[in-house]
Design an enzyme around this catalytic site. Structure first.
Site, PDB file in Angstrom:
ATOM      1  N   HIS A  66      -3.324   3.921   0.596  1.00  0.00           N
ATOM      2  CA  HIS A  66      -3.271   3.257   2.508  1.00  0.00           C
ATOM      3  C   HIS A  66      -5.071   3.718   2.367  1.00  0.00           C
ATOM      4  O   HIS A  66      -6.163   3.605   3.592  1.00  0.00           O
ATOM      5  CB  HIS A  66      -2.960   2.863   3.392  1.00  0.00           C
ATOM      6  CG  HIS A  66      -2.484   1.539   4.599  1.00  0.00           C
ATOM      7  ND1 HIS A  66      -1.733   2.151   4.617  1.00  0.00           N
ATOM      8  CD2 HIS A  66      -3.623   1.441   4.549  1.00  0.00           C
ATOM      9  CE1 HIS A  66      -1.673   1.189   5.868  1.00  0.00           C
ATOM     10  NE2 HIS A  66      -3.104   0.568   5.433  1.00  0.00           N
TER      11      HIS A  66
ATOM     12  N   LYS B 293       1.012  -1.181  -0.013  1.00  0.00           N
ATOM     13  CA  LYS B 293      -0.034   0.033   0.030  1.00  0.00           C
ATOM     14  C   LYS B 293       0.665   1.341  -0.249  1.00  0.00           C
ATOM     15  O   LYS B 293       2.083   1.120   0.732  1.00  0.00           O
ATOM     16  CB  LYS B 293      -0.548  -0.051   1.174  1.00  0.00           C
ATOM     17  CG  LYS B 293      -1.953  -1.086   1.305  1.00  0.00           C
ATOM     18  CD  LYS B 293      -2.883  -1.091   2.012  1.00  0.00           C
ATOM     19  CE  LYS B 293      -3.336  -2.955   3.061  1.00  0.00           C
ATOM     20  NZ  LYS B 293      -1.302  -4.066   3.183  1.00  0.00           N
TER      21      LYS B 293
END
Length: 285
Positions: free
Chosen positions: A110, A77
């Site tokens: 994220h 991420k």
């Protein structure tokens, strides 16, 4: 046939294993060993993030695993604070370099906001810039699929204003006690697969008497019941553990929760994360 043999197919045709290994809170120097153990047990889906600080160890575990790289689905991420194109380009390349991999199978933004502003402020343009970098890396085969994490409907809508590729995945906090029904339906309608992180509610659901009683009814553990619940919701389940015994137990989910019990679990409201509420994703914002 076990859960390890079961996959979903992402929009575009890429298969993704239904059960994965989460690596949040696994120290970098322990991550390689955990990944190797998981792969030996049967896991083929490994999830990490720049923010976890263990990409180096996860990459080592992937490279030294007992199966070829192409048999593994590896996710990472983009750090939540990166909301610009150039920063995202650099961070994507840095993840590949750190992990020692030619490509990753999935990379996510994220969070729609930096962590210290989670669910606050409008970072739509920053997300669009980061997404452009992910799209280019996807086109260059550095990343096989791309997605988001912790994005609400409005966050995805803002991204889609300029996106050329609809996110393949939205990784969300989903567990018995916290089932975002409308968001799950929205993602399904858009062809976005949901991955459920913290399917055992960061461990807090272990103390829920109703869930304990249901687990006893099925003669399974509470974690097994909770993982099975997220699978029957149609999500990828990403329980986190570095313990091989827990890895094995978490994969023993070849039972079926009845429709009545699924309804009961969907309606359960238990979002007390104890001391973990200090983390933005558990803060209730």
């Amino acid at each position: 046939m076990t859960i390890f043999d079961e996959t979903y197919t992402l929009t575009g045709g890429t298969p993704i294993p239904k059960l994965g290994l989460g690596t949040w809170f696994i120290d970098d120097d322990k991550a390689a060993e955990a990944v190797r153990a998981a792969v030996e047990i049967g896991y083929r889906n490994i999830d990490t993030a720049q923010a976890y600080g263990n990409e180096l160890g996860v990459g080592e575990g992937v490279r030294s695993a007992s199966v070829p790289r192409e048999e593994l689905f590896v996710s990472t991420k983009l750090a939540a604070e990166i909301k610009d194109y150039e920063g995202a380009v650099a961070a994507i390349d840095k993840s590949l370099e750190t992990m020692g991999l030619d490509y990753v199978d999935l990379m996510l933004i994220h969070s729609p906001q930096p962590w210290d502003e989670f669910r606050e402020g409008d970072y739509s343009e920053g997300n669009r810039q980061a997404w452009k970098a992910l799209e280019e890396a996807h086109a260059a085969d550095k990343i096989r699929t791309i997605g988001v994490s912790n994005f609400l409907e409005s966050d995805v809508d803002a991204l889609l204003e300029t996106a050329e590729v609809t996110p393949h995945v939205n990784q969300l906090l989903v567990h018995a006690g916290n089932t975002p029904t409308s968001l799950l339906s929205y993602c399904s309608d858009k062809g976005i697969l949901v991955e459920a992180y913290s399917p055992i509610a960061h461990g807090e659901i272990l103390d829920n008497a109703d869930v304990q009683a249901m687990a006893e009814k099925y003669e399974v553990t509470v974690p097994q019941l909770c993982i099975r619940y997220t699978l029957q919701l149609g999500t990828v389940s990403l329980p986190k553990t570095a313990n091989p015994e827990h890895m094995r137990s978490n994969a023993e989910v070849d039972f079926v929760i009845s429709d009545e019990d699924m309804t009961a679990l969907r309606s359960l409201d238990d979002r007390d994360y104890g001391g973990s509420a200090a983390f933005p994703v558990y803060s209730g914002k």
